[in-house]
Scaffold this motif. Structure first.
Motif, PDB file in Angstrom:
ATOM      1  N   SER A  41       0.751  -1.256  -0.134  1.00 33.52           N
ATOM      2  CA  SER A  41       0.021  -0.127   0.010  1.00 33.52           C
ATOM      3  C   SER A  41       1.063   1.314   0.089  1.00 33.52           C
ATOM      4  O   SER A  41       2.151   1.080   0.294  1.00 33.52           O
ATOM      5  CB  SER A  41      -0.996   0.047   1.200  1.00 33.52           C
ATOM      6  N   ALA A  42       0.151   2.333  -0.200  1.00 30.04           N
ATOM      7  CA  ALA A  42       0.834   3.643  -0.134  1.00 30.04           C
ATOM      8  C   ALA A  42       0.941   4.324   1.212  1.00 30.04           C
ATOM      9  O   ALA A  42       1.890   4.963   1.534  1.00 30.04           O
ATOM     10  CB  ALA A  42       0.227   4.531  -1.146  1.00 30.04           C
ATOM     11  N   THR A  43      -0.079   4.087   1.973  1.00 31.76           N
ATOM     12  CA  THR A  43      -0.529   4.813   3.145  1.00 31.76           C
ATOM     13  C   THR A  43      -0.790   3.993   4.453  1.00 31.76           C
ATOM     14  O   THR A  43      -0.979   4.686   5.296  1.00 31.76           O
ATOM     15  CB  THR A  43      -1.514   5.962   3.090  1.00 31.76           C
ATOM     16  N   GLY A  44      -0.285   2.942   4.415  1.00 31.30           N
ATOM     17  CA  GLY A  44      -0.429   2.213   5.704  1.00 31.30           C
ATOM     18  C   GLY A  44      -1.130   0.689   5.171  1.00 31.30           C
ATOM     19  O   GLY A  44      -1.840   0.310   4.477  1.00 31.30           O
ATOM     20  N   ILE A  45      -0.898  -0.361   6.196  1.00 30.53           N
ATOM     21  CA  ILE A  45      -1.352  -1.454   6.548  1.00 30.53           C
ATOM     22  C   ILE A  45      -1.571  -1.734   7.818  1.00 30.53           C
ATOM     23  O   ILE A  45      -0.919  -1.671   8.747  1.00 30.53           O
ATOM     24  CB  ILE A  45      -0.479  -2.873   6.072  1.00 30.53           C
ATOM     25  N   GLY A  46      -3.162  -1.588   8.219  1.00 27.76           N
ATOM     26  CA  GLY A  46      -3.426  -1.537   9.554  1.00 27.76           C
ATOM     27  C   GLY A  46      -3.270  -0.537  10.498  1.00 27.76           C
ATOM     28  O   GLY A  46      -2.879  -0.601  11.445  1.00 27.76           O
ATOM     29  N   ALA A  47      -2.758   0.707   9.746  1.00 24.27           N
ATOM     30  CA  ALA A  47      -2.426   1.876  10.496  1.00 24.27           C
ATOM     31  C   ALA A  47      -3.402   2.481  11.252  1.00 24.27           C
ATOM     32  O   ALA A  47      -3.095   2.921  12.233  1.00 24.27           O
ATOM     33  CB  ALA A  47      -1.939   2.910   9.119  1.00 24.27           C
ATOM     34  N   SER A  64       4.820   2.293   0.627  1.00 22.00           N
ATOM     35  CA  SER A  64       5.622   2.713  -0.053  1.00 22.00           C
ATOM     36  C   SER A  64       5.841   4.404   0.385  1.00 22.00           C
ATOM     37  O   SER A  64       6.762   5.146   0.008  1.00 22.00           O
ATOM     38  CB  SER A  64       5.396   2.650  -1.649  1.00 22.00           C
ATOM     39  N   GLY A  65       4.920   5.028   0.866  1.00 24.03           N
ATOM     40  CA  GLY A  65       4.976   6.300   1.086  1.00 24.03           C
ATOM     41  C   GLY A  65       4.992   6.431   2.675  1.00 24.03           C
ATOM     42  O   GLY A  65       5.687   5.765   3.185  1.00 24.03           O
ATOM     43  N   THR A  66       3.984   7.394   3.226  1.00 25.48           N
ATOM     44  CA  THR A  66       4.067   7.554   4.654  1.00 25.48           C
ATOM     45  C   THR A  66       2.764   6.718   5.443  1.00 25.48           C
ATOM     46  O   THR A  66       1.681   7.067   5.291  1.00 25.48           O
ATOM     47  CB  THR A  66       4.024   9.025   5.008  1.00 25.48           C
ATOM     48  N   GLY A  67       3.181   5.781   6.172  1.00 17.83           N
ATOM     49  CA  GLY A  67       2.245   4.993   6.903  1.00 17.83           C
ATOM     50  C   GLY A  67       2.814   3.795   7.679  1.00 17.83           C
ATOM     51  O   GLY A  67       4.040   3.425   7.308  1.00 17.83           O
ATOM     52  N   ALA A  68       1.958   3.336   8.717  1.00 16.08           N
ATOM     53  CA  ALA A  68       2.417   2.249   9.341  1.00 16.08           C
ATOM     54  C   ALA A  68       2.167   0.758   9.123  1.00 16.08           C
ATOM     55  O   ALA A  68       1.027   0.810   8.242  1.00 16.08           O
ATOM     56  CB  ALA A  68       2.137   2.512  11.003  1.00 16.08           C
ATOM     57  N   ILE A  69       2.602  -0.133   9.629  1.00 11.35           N
ATOM     58  CA  ILE A  69       2.092  -1.479   9.496  1.00 11.35           C
ATOM     59  C   ILE A  69       2.012  -1.896  10.723  1.00 11.35           C
ATOM     60  O   ILE A  69       2.868  -1.776  11.760  1.00 11.35           O
ATOM     61  CB  ILE A  69       3.136  -2.082   8.922  1.00 11.35           C
ATOM     62  N   ASN A  86       8.589   2.796   4.213  1.00 15.03           N
ATOM     63  CA  ASN A  86       9.189   3.956   3.709  1.00 15.03           C
ATOM     64  C   ASN A  86       9.390   5.171   4.926  1.00 15.03           C
ATOM     65  O   ASN A  86      10.570   5.714   5.296  1.00 15.03           O
ATOM     66  CB  ASN A  86       8.758   4.583   2.630  1.00 15.03           C
ATOM     67  N   ASP A  87       8.414   5.282   5.724  1.00 18.32           N
ATOM     68  CA  ASP A  87       8.302   6.089   6.597  1.00 18.32           C
ATOM     69  C   ASP A  87       7.099   5.840   7.563  1.00 18.32           C
ATOM     70  O   ASP A  87       6.144   6.428   7.707  1.00 18.32           O
ATOM     71  CB  ASP A  87       7.940   7.505   6.170  1.00 18.32           C
ATOM     72  N   GLY A  88       7.464   4.978   8.634  1.00 18.03           N
ATOM     73  CA  GLY A  88       6.120   4.221   9.494  1.00 18.03           C
ATOM     74  C   GLY A  88       6.709   3.290  10.274  1.00 18.03           C
ATOM     75  O   GLY A  88       7.651   2.476  10.078  1.00 18.03           O
ATOM     76  N   ALA A  89       5.991   3.119  11.542  1.00 20.90           N
ATOM     77  CA  ALA A  89       6.372   2.253  12.483  1.00 20.90           C
ATOM     78  C   ALA A  89       5.795   0.919  11.887  1.00 20.90           C
ATOM     79  O   ALA A  89       4.996   0.875  11.218  1.00 20.90           O
ATOM     80  CB  ALA A  89       5.648   2.547  13.709  1.00 20.90           C
ATOM     81  N   ILE A  90       6.330  -0.074  12.692  1.00 18.21           N
ATOM     82  CA  ILE A  90       6.096  -1.579  12.215  1.00 18.21           C
ATOM     83  C   ILE A  90       5.619  -2.176  13.466  1.00 18.21           C
ATOM     84  O   ILE A  90       6.430  -2.239  14.697  1.00 18.21           O
ATOM     85  CB  ILE A  90       7.096  -2.272  11.624  1.00 18.21           C
ATOM     86  N   THR A  91       4.356  -2.761  13.742  1.00 18.52           N
ATOM     87  CA  THR A  91       4.133  -3.735  14.633  1.00 18.52           C
ATOM     88  C   THR A  91       3.615  -5.129  14.252  1.00 18.52           C
ATOM     89  O   THR A  91       2.763  -5.228  13.262  1.00 18.52           O
ATOM     90  CB  THR A  91       2.976  -2.976  15.604  1.00 18.52           C
ATOM     91  N   LEU A  92       4.222  -6.089  14.803  1.00 14.89           N
ATOM     92  CA  LEU A  92       3.846  -7.313  14.368  1.00 14.89           C
ATOM     93  C   LEU A  92       3.646  -8.474  15.621  1.00 14.89           C
ATOM     94  O   LEU A  92       4.518  -8.348  16.522  1.00 14.89           O
ATOM     95  CB  LEU A  92       4.898  -8.030  13.473  1.00 14.89           C
ATOM     96  N   GLY A 108      12.377   6.189   8.208  1.00 14.20           N
ATOM     97  CA  GLY A 108      11.785   7.436   8.739  1.00 14.20           C
ATOM     98  C   GLY A 108      12.117   7.628  10.136  1.00 14.20           C
ATOM     99  O   GLY A 108      12.971   6.650  10.837  1.00 14.20           O
ATOM    100  N   THR A 109      12.261   8.819  10.624  1.00 10.39           N
ATOM    101  CA  THR A 109      12.444   9.140  12.088  1.00 10.39           C
ATOM    102  C   THR A 109      11.465   9.210  13.036  1.00 10.39           C
ATOM    103  O   THR A 109      10.301   9.218  12.732  1.00 10.39           O
ATOM    104  CB  THR A 109      12.884  10.722  11.829  1.00 10.39           C
ATOM    105  N   GLY A 110      11.820   8.442  14.327  1.00 12.61           N
ATOM    106  CA  GLY A 110      10.924   8.145  15.078  1.00 12.61           C
ATOM    107  C   GLY A 110       9.891   6.924  14.840  1.00 12.61           C
ATOM    108  O   GLY A 110       8.600   6.734  15.166  1.00 12.61           O
ATOM    109  N   ARG A 111      10.208   6.128  14.044  1.00 11.17           N
ATOM    110  CA  ARG A 111       9.453   5.000  13.535  1.00 11.17           C
ATOM    111  C   ARG A 111      10.231   3.762  14.048  1.00 11.17           C
ATOM    112  O   ARG A 111      11.066   3.226  13.592  1.00 11.17           O
ATOM    113  CB  ARG A 111       9.654   4.742  11.701  1.00 11.17           C
TER     114      ARG A 111
END
Length: 255
Positions: A41-47, A64-69, A86-92, A108-111
């Motif tokens: 996605s461009a803006t998040g997966i489960g964001a 690919s853009g700004t957004g979290a997983i 690309n610019d987002g936190a990841i939680t699994l 990204g910063t703070g991700r």
């Protein structure tokens, strides 16, 4: 794209969204069920809220853009081949099984990267990276290396590791961190961690009933609190190539 109950049992599901991939509604059941899953996605997966999946292998999850997983596997464990932002936190999360992570990279910063297993399961790490940020891993069982190599299995400025039955107990876990804020084993199990470059500051490393081995390569090993609990549970501290071992409160009572 919003998913409620998308199923291809034993087969593959591929979803590609120009925007985000989100849950339709809100429940704890799997929103996507298949053996193999690919999510882009461009803006998040489960964001917006955690997306539940029931899969064997998450071959790819990428933003690919700004957004979290934010993904949780509902049963049996999950193997993640690649999860990147690309610019987002990841939680699994994986429930009732291992979480095997080949490559996880939060850009990204703070991700930050947050990893958990619940009910049961190891967290097995291959190459997990949140450069300049924080990686937190909490395992119902152990935290171990996925495979065996000398490269860093976890790379971040700050690292927090909590497990019930060991951290690097099966084989040395390599990290590349500035600060190991917390490493704790709450049940019975050892801790064996080596920082690969530049030294390491350890705020707290504790076992309830297990030995502790800590190493830093090419830099100081600064130890605020290190405590090995249990009988015949020793502490081994080392620096290789260069670096001091600077001790604050290191304890292995009776050992």
């Amino acid at each position: 794209m919003n998913v409620g109950n998308v199923t291809a049992t034993g087969d593959d599901i591929t979803i590609t969204s120009a925007g985000a991939i989100e849950e339709l509604g809100a429940d704890a059941a799997a929103d996507i069920t298949s053996a193999i899953m690919n999510l882009s996605s461009a803006t998040g997966i489960g964001a917006a809220a955690q997306l539940e999946i029931n899969a064997t292998t998450l071959t790819n999850a990428s933003v690919s853009g700004t957004g979290a997983i934010n993904l949780s596997d509902t049963a049996g464990g999950l193997a993640v081949t690649s999860a990147t932002t690309n610019d987002g936190a990841i939680t699994l999360n994986a429930t009732g099984g291992d979480l095997d992570l080949t490559t996880v990279t939060a850009g990204g910063t703070g991700r930050n990267v947050t990893l958990t297993t619940t009910s049961s399961g190891n967290i097995n790490v291959g190459n997990v990276t949140a450069a300049g940020d924080t990686v937190t891993a909490t395992a119902a069982d152990a935290i171990e290396e996925l495979g065996a190599d000398a490269g860093a299995d976890i790379t971040a400025t700050n690292i927090n590791l909590t497990a019930d039955s060991g951290i690097g107990a099966a084989g040395q876990l390599e990290i590349d961190g500035t600060t190991l804020t917390n490493a704790s084993v709450t049940g019975t199990g050892a801790m064996n961690i080596s920082d690969t470059a530049g030294g390491l500051a350890v705020t707290s490393a504790t076992t309830n009933n297990g030995a502790i081995t800590l190493n830093a390569i090419s830099g100081n090993l600064d130890l605020t609190t290190v405590t090995a609990g249990g009988n015949n549970r020793n502490i081994s501290l080392s620096t290789t190539t260069s670096g001091n071992v600077n001790v604050g409160n290191v304890t292995a009572t009776g050992d």
